[in-house]
Design a protein around this motif. Sequence first.
Motif, PDB file in Angstrom:
ATOM      1  N   ARG A 231       0.837  -1.198   0.000  1.00 46.23           N
ATOM      2  CA  ARG A 231       0.000   0.000   0.000  1.00 46.23           C
ATOM      3  C   ARG A 231       0.880   1.259   0.000  1.00 46.23           C
ATOM      4  O   ARG A 231       1.844   1.357   0.746  1.00 46.23           O
ATOM      5  CB  ARG A 231      -0.911   0.012   1.222  1.00 46.23           C
ATOM      6  N   GLY A 232       0.524   2.205  -0.885  1.00 48.31           N
ATOM      7  CA  GLY A 232       1.295   3.433  -0.992  1.00 48.31           C
ATOM      8  C   GLY A 232       2.366   3.415  -2.061  1.00 48.31           C
ATOM      9  O   GLY A 232       3.134   4.369  -2.192  1.00 48.31           O
ATOM     10  N   THR A 233       2.408   2.343  -2.858  1.00 47.97           N
ATOM     11  CA  THR A 233       3.376   2.263  -3.949  1.00 47.97           C
ATOM     12  C   THR A 233       2.967   3.199  -5.080  1.00 47.97           C
ATOM     13  O   THR A 233       1.805   3.201  -5.499  1.00 47.97           O
ATOM     14  CB  THR A 233       3.469   0.823  -4.488  1.00 47.97           C
ATOM     15  N   GLU A 234       3.895   3.984  -5.595  1.00 52.32           N
ATOM     16  CA  GLU A 234       3.578   4.864  -6.718  1.00 52.32           C
ATOM     17  C   GLU A 234       3.400   4.027  -7.982  1.00 52.32           C
ATOM     18  O   GLU A 234       4.205   3.155  -8.294  1.00 52.32           O
ATOM     19  CB  GLU A 234       4.688   5.892  -6.925  1.00 52.32           C
ATOM     20  N   MET A 235       2.319   4.308  -8.707  1.00 54.73           N
ATOM     21  CA  MET A 235       1.997   3.542  -9.903  1.00 54.73           C
ATOM     22  C   MET A 235       1.306   4.449 -10.920  1.00 54.73           C
ATOM     23  O   MET A 235       0.924   5.581 -10.611  1.00 54.73           O
ATOM     24  CB  MET A 235       1.074   2.366  -9.547  1.00 54.73           C
ATOM     25  N   CYS A 236       1.164   3.960 -12.133  1.00 56.48           N
ATOM     26  CA  CYS A 236       0.477   4.710 -13.182  1.00 56.48           C
ATOM     27  C   CYS A 236      -0.953   5.017 -12.760  1.00 56.48           C
ATOM     28  O   CYS A 236      -1.640   4.175 -12.178  1.00 56.48           O
ATOM     29  CB  CYS A 236       0.494   3.882 -14.466  1.00 56.48           C
ATOM     30  N   ASN A 237      -1.415   6.213 -13.060  1.00 55.94           N
ATOM     31  CA  ASN A 237      -2.772   6.619 -12.688  1.00 55.94           C
ATOM     32  C   ASN A 237      -3.743   6.358 -13.827  1.00 55.94           C
ATOM     33  O   ASN A 237      -3.850   7.142 -14.772  1.00 55.94           O
ATOM     34  CB  ASN A 237      -2.800   8.104 -12.319  1.00 55.94           C
ATOM     35  N   GLU A 238      -4.431   5.241 -13.747  1.00 56.23           N
ATOM     36  CA  GLU A 238      -5.432   4.882 -14.743  1.00 56.23           C
ATOM     37  C   GLU A 238      -6.841   5.240 -14.263  1.00 56.23           C
ATOM     38  O   GLU A 238      -7.822   4.934 -14.926  1.00 56.23           O
ATOM     39  CB  GLU A 238      -5.326   3.390 -15.066  1.00 56.23           C
ATOM     40  N   ARG A 239      -6.931   5.924 -13.106  1.00 61.96           N
ATOM     41  CA  ARG A 239      -8.222   6.263 -12.509  1.00 61.96           C
ATOM     42  C   ARG A 239      -8.374   7.794 -12.399  1.00 61.96           C
ATOM     43  O   ARG A 239      -8.778   8.309 -11.374  1.00 61.96           O
ATOM     44  CB  ARG A 239      -8.342   5.623 -11.121  1.00 61.96           C
ATOM     45  N   GLN A 240      -8.075   8.498 -13.470  1.00 58.84           N
ATOM     46  CA  GLN A 240      -8.140   9.958 -13.421  1.00 58.84           C
ATOM     47  C   GLN A 240      -9.565  10.485 -13.360  1.00 58.84           C
ATOM     48  O   GLN A 240      -9.817  11.530 -12.756  1.00 58.84           O
ATOM     49  CB  GLN A 240      -7.433  10.549 -14.646  1.00 58.84           C
ATOM     50  N   VAL A 241     -10.505   9.785 -14.002  1.00 58.42           N
ATOM     51  CA  VAL A 241     -11.878  10.275 -14.058  1.00 58.42           C
ATOM     52  C   VAL A 241     -12.865   9.149 -13.764  1.00 58.42           C
ATOM     53  O   VAL A 241     -12.581   7.968 -13.981  1.00 58.42           O
ATOM     54  CB  VAL A 241     -12.211  10.904 -15.435  1.00 58.42           C
ATOM     55  N   SER A 242     -14.037   9.553 -13.279  1.00 60.88           N
ATOM     56  CA  SER A 242     -15.136   8.635 -12.981  1.00 60.88           C
ATOM     57  C   SER A 242     -16.320   8.969 -13.877  1.00 60.88           C
ATOM     58  O   SER A 242     -16.719  10.133 -13.975  1.00 60.88           O
ATOM     59  CB  SER A 242     -15.532   8.755 -11.508  1.00 60.88           C
ATOM     60  N   LEU A 243     -16.879   7.943 -14.527  1.00 58.01           N
ATOM     61  CA  LEU A 243     -17.990   8.140 -15.453  1.00 58.01           C
ATOM     62  C   LEU A 243     -19.157   7.264 -15.024  1.00 58.01           C
ATOM     63  O   LEU A 243     -19.008   6.046 -14.847  1.00 58.01           O
ATOM     64  CB  LEU A 243     -17.587   7.788 -16.886  1.00 58.01           C
ATOM     65  N   LEU A 244     -20.333   7.877 -14.867  1.00 59.15           N
ATOM     66  CA  LEU A 244     -21.526   7.162 -14.440  1.00 59.15           C
ATOM     67  C   LEU A 244     -22.624   7.275 -15.490  1.00 59.15           C
ATOM     68  O   LEU A 244     -22.617   8.173 -16.332  1.00 59.15           O
ATOM     69  CB  LEU A 244     -22.042   7.700 -13.105  1.00 59.15           C
ATOM     70  N   SER A 245     -23.578   6.365 -15.408  1.00 62.44           N
ATOM     71  CA  SER A 245     -24.724   6.328 -16.304  1.00 62.44           C
ATOM     72  C   SER A 245     -25.975   6.789 -15.565  1.00 62.44           C
ATOM     73  O   SER A 245     -26.253   6.326 -14.451  1.00 62.44           O
ATOM     74  CB  SER A 245     -24.935   4.898 -16.810  1.00 62.44           C
ATOM     75  N   SER A 246     -26.738   7.679 -16.177  1.00 63.79           N
ATOM     76  CA  SER A 246     -27.980   8.136 -15.542  1.00 63.79           C
ATOM     77  C   SER A 246     -28.965   6.981 -15.392  1.00 63.79           C
ATOM     78  O   SER A 246     -29.668   6.879 -14.379  1.00 63.79           O
ATOM     79  CB  SER A 246     -28.610   9.276 -16.350  1.00 63.79           C
ATOM     80  N   GLU A 247     -29.001   6.092 -16.370  1.00 65.21           N
ATOM     81  CA  GLU A 247     -29.902   4.945 -16.288  1.00 65.21           C
ATOM     82  C   GLU A 247     -29.490   3.991 -15.174  1.00 65.21           C
ATOM     83  O   GLU A 247     -30.337   3.446 -14.449  1.00 65.21           O
ATOM     84  CB  GLU A 247     -29.929   4.201 -17.632  1.00 65.21           C
ATOM     85  N   GLU A 248     -28.191   3.794 -15.014  1.00 66.61           N
ATOM     86  CA  GLU A 248     -27.732   2.886 -13.960  1.00 66.61           C
ATOM     87  C   GLU A 248     -27.907   3.488 -12.574  1.00 66.61           C
ATOM     88  O   GLU A 248     -28.186   2.750 -11.610  1.00 66.61           O
ATOM     89  CB  GLU A 248     -26.275   2.504 -14.214  1.00 66.61           C
ATOM     90  N   LEU A 249     -27.778   4.808 -12.437  1.00 64.69           N
ATOM     91  CA  LEU A 249     -28.053   5.432 -11.140  1.00 64.69           C
ATOM     92  C   LEU A 249     -29.518   5.254 -10.752  1.00 64.69           C
ATOM     93  O   LEU A 249     -29.834   5.052  -9.575  1.00 64.69           O
ATOM     94  CB  LEU A 249     -27.694   6.921 -11.176  1.00 64.69           C
ATOM     95  N   THR A 250     -30.398   5.326 -11.738  1.00 63.20           N
ATOM     96  CA  THR A 250     -31.819   5.079 -11.469  1.00 63.20           C
ATOM     97  C   THR A 250     -32.039   3.660 -10.983  1.00 63.20           C
ATOM     98  O   THR A 250     -32.818   3.405 -10.051  1.00 63.20           O
ATOM     99  CB  THR A 250     -32.656   5.342 -12.729  1.00 63.20           C
ATOM    100  N   GLU A 251     -31.327   2.714 -11.594  1.00 65.88           N
ATOM    101  CA  GLU A 251     -31.436   1.315 -11.185  1.00 65.88           C
ATOM    102  C   GLU A 251     -30.877   1.101  -9.784  1.00 65.88           C
ATOM    103  O   GLU A 251     -31.442   0.344  -8.990  1.00 65.88           O
ATOM    104  CB  GLU A 251     -30.709   0.417 -12.189  1.00 65.88           C
ATOM    105  N   ILE A 252     -29.759   1.768  -9.465  1.00 64.98           N
ATOM    106  CA  ILE A 252     -29.193   1.648  -8.118  1.00 64.98           C
ATOM    107  C   ILE A 252     -30.185   2.160  -7.082  1.00 64.98           C
ATOM    108  O   ILE A 252     -30.401   1.522  -6.040  1.00 64.98           O
ATOM    109  CB  ILE A 252     -27.869   2.429  -8.012  1.00 64.98           C
TER     110      ILE A 252
END
Length: 205
Positions: A72-93
């Motif tokens: 934990r805490g190891t520096e690594m490539c950042n492949e999680r720069q952005v988060s994308l959600l679906s309006s339809e899936e939020l309705t389902e949640i």
Amino acid sequence: MSDQLSLLPNTFETTPKFRISGRIEGVFGTSGKDDFRTDPVDCLELTFEGIPGDRHAGFTRLSGGREPWYPRGTEMCNERQVSLLSSEELTEIAAQLQIEEVKPEWVGANFLLSQIPALTRIPARTRLVFESGLVIRVDGDNLPCRFAGAAIAQNYPDREGLDLLFAQKARGLRGLVGYVEKPGIARPGEEVVAHIPEQWIYRRS
């Protein structure tokens, strides 16, 4: 072994590449790097490091519980720069949790998209090409966690256990994470085209 490897490609059933068009319903930014929640904004200007000032911006990040193969805490490539959600899936949640709604800003979304079926199931390597020229490369689905569930629970103080329930019910609906492949600006109302790559299942022989 070489004979087995030479036969392996013949066992693949491939799905040709294709495209799906969707729409940006909203874009969201953080007020500070320590703030989990996001706020609606008029537009997002993204660079190769992601969203400037966002808690997930940067070329690299530190590993956490999602990467047990690193300390934990190891520096690594950042492949999680952005988060994308679906309006339809939020309705389902929301339906699964039996609550009125789940707002994207509660769970730290940067993009709210619509009209792309089963957004969370889009495969890695997909390119999301936005009308402005911005391109985001999909790394994979975003697993639901108790932190996001706790943020939802704050808006429903009369419901107990929503944090744990979210982690159970939102699996496969929590959206995607990705990184900027080509910088640009994103605005609500613009088109986004998902370029789905050729796919196959790499099964254990």
